[in-house]
Design an enzyme around this catalytic site. Structure first.
Site, PDB file in Angstrom:
ATOM      1  CB  VAL A   1     -26.860 -23.975 -24.379  1.00 24.88           C
ATOM      2  CG1 VAL A   1     -27.324 -24.200 -25.811  1.00 24.88           C
ATOM      3  CG2 VAL A   1     -28.002 -23.447 -23.518  1.00 24.88           C
TER       4      VAL A   1
ATOM      5  N   GLY B   1     -33.159 -23.320 -20.889  1.00 26.86           N
ATOM      6  CA  GLY B   1     -32.587 -24.547 -20.352  1.00 26.86           C
ATOM      7  C   GLY B   1     -31.751 -25.247 -21.402  1.00 26.86           C
TER       8      GLY B   1
ATOM      9  CE  LYS C   1     -35.825 -15.267 -25.298  1.00 23.52           C
ATOM     10  NZ  LYS C   1     -36.306 -15.746 -23.987  1.00 23.52           N
TER      11      LYS C   1
ATOM     12  CB  ALA D   1     -18.033 -20.676 -30.481  1.00 19.66           C
ATOM     13  N   GLY D   2     -18.466 -21.904 -27.288  1.00 14.26           N
ATOM     14  CA  GLY D   2     -19.215 -21.724 -26.044  1.00 14.26           C
ATOM     15  C   GLY D   2     -19.646 -23.070 -25.507  1.00 14.26           C
ATOM     16  CG  LEU D   3     -17.666 -26.167 -25.114  1.00 13.07           C
ATOM     17  CD1 LEU D   3     -16.393 -26.995 -24.945  1.00 13.07           C
ATOM     18  CD2 LEU D   3     -18.719 -26.988 -25.857  1.00 13.07           C
ATOM     19  N   GLY D   4     -20.957 -23.680 -22.325  1.00 12.23           N
ATOM     20  CA  GLY D   4     -21.782 -23.606 -21.120  1.00 12.23           C
ATOM     21  C   GLY D   4     -22.760 -24.772 -21.142  1.00 12.23           C
TER      22      GLY D   4
ATOM     23  CD  GLU E   1     -28.689 -15.807 -15.869  1.00 13.48           C
ATOM     24  OE1 GLU E   1     -27.540 -15.788 -15.372  1.00 13.48           O
ATOM     25  OE2 GLU E   1     -29.073 -16.697 -16.641  1.00 13.48           O
TER      26      GLU E   1
ATOM     27  CB  ALA F   1     -28.993 -34.541 -41.608  1.00 13.59           C
TER      28      ALA F   1
END
Lengths: 441, 441
Positions: B26, B315, B218, B21-24, B203, B45
């Protein structure tokens, strides 16, 4: 996911029973921490971890740890055969003898093994990985590389998304301590080594450390993990720090470098190049700042970029910290292939020859200060297509011995070596040339 | 150990089906790497990892990644409800809205979640950890702290044997870039910020970064993990870097310090102190060498000593690297409690007040250069029991505005603040005093 939860709850309710072989400083500290942190470790592992048996040579020695209620085995290998031991912690050391027998026996008996033994894994890592996998158990060795730094986990799990082109590091604290002290004091290697021995930073027989063997052991494990190849200790090019002179350290400063003993494993057209040797690195490179007994490992990944991991590379506390981290992972059921992928899938080692290395070089000569010497040297370099970047001859002392230092542009090592052989044979060159590779980091 | 092997082989044969979910930047990089490294990741894996569905706002946008054969959901939350998704990768961001709903829904539906969302975890981490545990699934967030540096794994697994007294770090690359550039160029904050915005290092709305909020998010996660307490973002004392002037940076050099925005979490008699603020640190401290957009985290353990982890903190590549590391751990069945121990066992947050902090301080005043001013200042310090270590007043400019910088010995913050309040009220003091805490590392 129902099966997973049932499985986890099932295992989690059981105690993980640990046997520790070897009660030197690391073994004793491991025992002490397992007891001291008992409750917290159980919380973090999800199940209790209990020390049930130990083995060491001298039963009467006072190690400052309470062993009441813990079984004693005079023969370490007996730990691997005890029904009440689930995990064997091998802290004996050495690539053969009881350490090897113990680890093989334990893995074959279906017991997981946690070890700090780089020599054993450097020589028998691939075979032991196969034995572990055949037995469905874990062989963990975080403590074997860079002491307390959790670098195995970082490479095997954290950076798994990356194609890593190069991994390198300061892998031997004794060498780094000696080089740091030589730079700080201007004293010679022998002198600083003797002091390091007195302070307990170097062994009575320092060869394993100062000749680069210990670093090479560790490097071969990092290389296997990063490049998915069989452990290839024999493929490591090894040079130690004995030849480093205060003169070279002074010239390094002059040229803007620091001298560090690095272990470097890198992908090359011919395969994987593994090398341990003194390096000149730019003064402002992060690894140049790592001083004294600290270790540091740098991994260069295509996604993550450059990552650096710094910490104490030896000593009872850091090593026991890594050992217990591995024990907790076993207790929690967190497993990973020994060298990142199934042992059977590790590609055969394919060592890239040093001769094909392309790099820059520092060379320092002791010559008679008379006309024509430098012309002879530079003619040889020209003939071997070695392009000089800079040359320093400070002070003059006609007809006496004087040092000359130079750095080269990029050249292949084969050419460089040919040039050095010829230079060494010049009458006016009084000692074997000193050569230190300049490494771009 | 028979059960373990059966279980592993069982799960290992199945594909892990991932929804992103989220295709920016990253998200797109995560998708790209999952495809590019497909085979190697499956090997590492122990089972294939397959991207089956994605969600983003704009379906028509070209993201440079091939999404053929991948299902598209306009509503991210729908990913959590798909039967063919085992693991949801949340890369939307934000502490509320669709990110929160998606994560909650996925965990409740028994799907593991991998996220890079520090804001979400800082605000709802404890509750989400409980939801994950109730569902028997993993909530992984390596990418949320220090980007590509595998610090969560290091603290939760590698250093688990240690009692960690303090963890601190450079947790925001934007701030570190700005401070580095201010020092290199002597330019003012606003100026360098504008440049950083042009370069894409900051930003358009820089507040989250430069005001310390991102670092505090964080830090609250590191603190929960290290101290075994509920996530307590509200308990973080936060100051950003806007007030740092070129003058202070110059004085820092003079006094032998560098100015860094650090997040520090430490055990204190009153509980756990969490703080994000500009710090003066000794020039030769390892963390002082960390420049530009790099992040670094230092953990001080009683067994391991000081360990430092360095890498890119933001990044697409570094963040995707961490995200995929977490996905592979889930695929391999390597699980760990979200904050190191079961969420129900996390102790309640107990923030230690800043007023009780004992430390040294740097203070810089702008005063009228006239007799008696320094006598007034030092009298106030004496009255509040603040002992001065050094004072610098360079240059003289009678009856004009001049800077005065001083450093103190150890004193409690409450006294220091009282002294600064009084000093600020002196007629000859023309601006609010600048105060930067000196931190011993």
């Amino acid at each position: 996911m129902g099966i997973v939860r049932v499985y986890c709850e099932d295992v989690m309710s059981e105690v993980l029973r640990v046997g520790v072989a070897g009660l030197g400083t690391v073994g004793a500290e491991t025992v002490r921490l397992l007891r001291l942190r008992r409750e917290d470790l159980a919380r973090r592992a999800g199940r209790p971890i209990e020390l049930v048996a130990v083995s060491a040579r001298d039963r009467s020695k006072d190690r400052g740890v309470d062993l009441a209620g813990v079984a004693w085995e005079d023969d370490a290998v007996a730990l691997a055969r005890r029904d009440d031991v689930d995990l064997v912690c091998e802290l004996i050391g050495g690539s053969e003898g009881p350490a090897r027998t113990l680890v093989e026996t334990a893995l074959s008996a279906g017991k997981s093994v946690v070890t700090a033994n780089k020599a054993l894994l450097a020589h028998h890592g691939t075979a032991l990985a196969k034995t572990a996998e055949a037995g469905g158990v874990t062989l963990a060795y975080e403590a074997a590389v860079a002491g307390g730094i959790p670098i195995i986990r970082a490479l095997r799990q954290g950076l798994v998304a990356n194609s890593i082109g190069r991994v390198y590091g300061i892998l031997n604290g004794t060498c780094n301590y000696i080089l740091s002290a030589m730079r700080d004091t201007g004293r010679a290697f022998d002198d600083v080594l003797a002091e390091a021995q007195e302070l307990g930073y170097a062994e009575a027989d320092p060869s394993f450390d100062v000749d680069g063997i210990d670093a090479a052991h560790k490097l071969s494990l990092l290389a296997a993990l990063v490049f998915g190849r069989e452990v290839d200790f024999d493929g490591v090019h090894i040079e130690g720090i004995r030849p480093i002179s205060p003169l070279d350290i002074a010239y390094a400063e002059e040229f803007g470098f620091r001298i560090k003993l690095l272990g470097i494993a890198e992908e090359a057209p011919e395969g994987v190049r593994q090398r341990v040797h003194p390096c000149m690195v730019r003064k402002d490179a992060p690894i140049a700042q790592v001083e004294g007994v600290f270790n540091a490992v740098v991994a260069e990944g295509d996604a993550v970029g450059t990552t650096l991991f710094l910490g104490r590379g030896a000593g009872a506390g850091p090593t026991a910290s890594a050992v217990i981290g591995d024990i907790v992972d076993v207790a929690a059921g967190r497993r990973a292939p020994v060298f990142g992928i199934a042992a059977a899938e590790l590609r055969a080692a394919r060592p890239a020859p040093m001769e094909a290395l392309e790099g820059r070089y520092y060379v320092r000569l002791m010559v008679i200060d008379r006309p024509g010497v430098l012309a002879d040297v530079t003619a040889i370099l020209r003939d071997e297509h070695v392009s000089m970047e800079s040359m320093l001859q400070q002070g003059r002392d006609p007809m006496e011995k004087v040092p000359v230092a130079l750095t080269t542009h990029e050249v292949d090592e084969a050419s460089m070596r040919r040039a050095l052989d010829k230079i060494a044979r010049l009458d006016a060159v009084l000692e074997p040339p000193a050569m230190i590779r300049i490494v771009e980091l």
